[in-house]
Design an enzyme around this catalytic site. Structure first.
Site, short mmCIF file in Angstrom:
data_model
loop_
_atom_site.label_atom_id
_atom_site.label_comp_id
_atom_site.label_asym_id
_atom_site.label_seq_id
_atom_site.Cartn_x
_atom_site.Cartn_y
_atom_site.Cartn_z
CE1 TYR A 80 -3.37 -2.74 0.55
CE2 TYR A 80 -4.10 -1.53 2.49
CZ TYR A 80 -4.28 -2.55 1.58
OH TYR A 80 -5.38 -3.36 1.69
N GLY A 81 2.12 1.10 0.38
CA GLY A 81 2.97 2.25 0.72
C GLY A 81 3.22 3.25 -0.39
CB CYS A 85 -1.15 -1.19 7.92
SG CYS A 85 -0.50 -0.52 6.37
CG ASN A 86 3.35 2.50 10.79
OD1 ASN A 86 3.49 3.34 11.66
ND2 ASN A 86 3.67 1.23 10.98
CB THR A 87 0.54 2.70 4.56
OG1 THR A 87 1.95 2.49 4.48
CG2 THR A 87 0.07 3.43 3.32
CD GLU A 107 6.99 -7.91 1.48
OE1 GLU A 107 6.90 -8.25 0.29
OE2 GLU A 107 6.06 -7.38 2.12
CB CYS A 144 7.14 0.70 8.06
SG CYS A 144 6.79 -0.65 6.91
CB THR A 145 3.53 -3.11 10.58
OG1 THR A 145 3.02 -3.06 9.26
CG2 THR A 145 2.66 -2.31 11.50
CG HIS A 146 7.24 -4.92 6.21
ND1 HIS A 146 5.91 -4.65 6.06
CD2 HIS A 146 7.55 -5.84 5.24
CE1 HIS A 146 5.43 -5.36 5.04
NE2 HIS A 146 6.40 -6.08 4.53
#
Ligand code: DGL
Length: 276
Positions: A52-53, A83-85, A162, A194-196
């Site tokens: 989504y970013g 999700c931060n976005t 990822e 960012c959740t990653h």
């Protein structure tokens, strides 16, 4: 389960609904499992449409509403936007759309950053959409008008994570490239927006050194959820063991294994939820 059974179940039987653009939000699930072990969690990752970013705010809002509808059908007692976005651009629309409380990651992350910073200069890293939205700046300045905020989009980090390159020279180089100017500007606190990114926390902490503190929005979001459940008397009974269900909008890819291993999460069978 019949619809009437769902609507009459007690709060203890209703899950915490969590969604993300993909699998990175499992970092928030990990924190929720640690902070609220008695709660059931239903996680929905939009793997069909991630990332989504780099998308527009309007598109992200539309996707968020669709995912919230799925969680509502799962009888979620609260919706956690992992999700931060999405948290940056869609919280007001989501709150207007659903009847249960909605918690995002921005506010809790900003609160923790303000509690941590000594020189009031906070760094924020995230996707392009998160940084463009100015959501962290707004949240930080709402808490402290004197806060100085240096934000930087770090679009190369999500693909590296990822690919599972969590401990890798290439990732270290990219992190240094992104963070060096922020450290030079004098930040003393860095928000992982960012959740990653919590999956890269050890590598990022190494690059920052001892003088800059890391704030993990996943951990702080879980604490905010616990406080909300307490305030609204929505906590599950303390004598039960919570369960985790994971659903994705497309088949899981290798990143699910990366996250499962890095987070030590017991995920079990993944369900598929096709979007109409
Ligand atoms: N989950 C997103 C976030 O926290 C990162 C991945 C994406 O771009 O969708 O901002």
């Amino acid at each position: 389960m019949p619809a009437n059974k769902r609507s009459t179940s007690s709060s203890g039987e209703r899950p915490i609904g969590v969604f993300d653009s993909g699998i990175g939000g499992l970092t928030v699930v990990k924190a929720l499992r640690d902070v609220l072990p008695n709660e059931d969690v239903f996680y929905l990752g939009d793997t069909a449409r991630v990332p989504y970013g780099n998308k527009s705010a309007e598109t992200v809002e539309r996707y968020a509403i669709e995912l919230a509808d799925i969680l509502t059908r799962e009888n979620a007692k609260v919706i956690v936007v992992a999700c931060n976005t999405v948290s940056s651009v869609a919280i007001p629309k989501l709150r207007a759309h659903v009847s249960v409380p909605v918690i995002g990651v921005i506010e809790p992350g900003a609160q923790a950053a303000i509690a941590t910073t000594r020189n009031r200069h906070v760094g924020v890293i995230g996707t392009r959409a998160t940084v463009r939205s100015g959501a962290y700046e707004n949240a930080l300045r709402a808490l402290n008008v004197h806060a100085r905020v240096t934000s930087r989009p770090c679009p190369l980090l999500v693909p590296l994570i990822e690919e599972g390159l969590l401990e890798d020279k290439l990732t270290d180089q990219v992190i240094t490239r992104y963070l060096e100017p922020m450290i030079a500007e004098g930040i003393d606190t860095l928000v992982l927006g960012c959740t990653h990114y919590p999956l890269l926390a050890p590598a990022i902490a190494r690059s920052l050194g001892d003088d800059v503190k890391l704030v993990d929005s996943a951990q702080n979001c879980a604490i905010a959820v616990r406080n909300l459940l307490d305030r609204q008397s929505l906590r599950a009974p303390q004598d039960r063991q919570g369960t985790l269900r994971v659903a994705l909008t497309d088949a899981a890819d290798n990143f699910l294994n990366v996250a499962r291993e890095a987070l030590q999460l017991d995920i079990g069978e993944v369900e598929l939820r096709a979007l109409s």
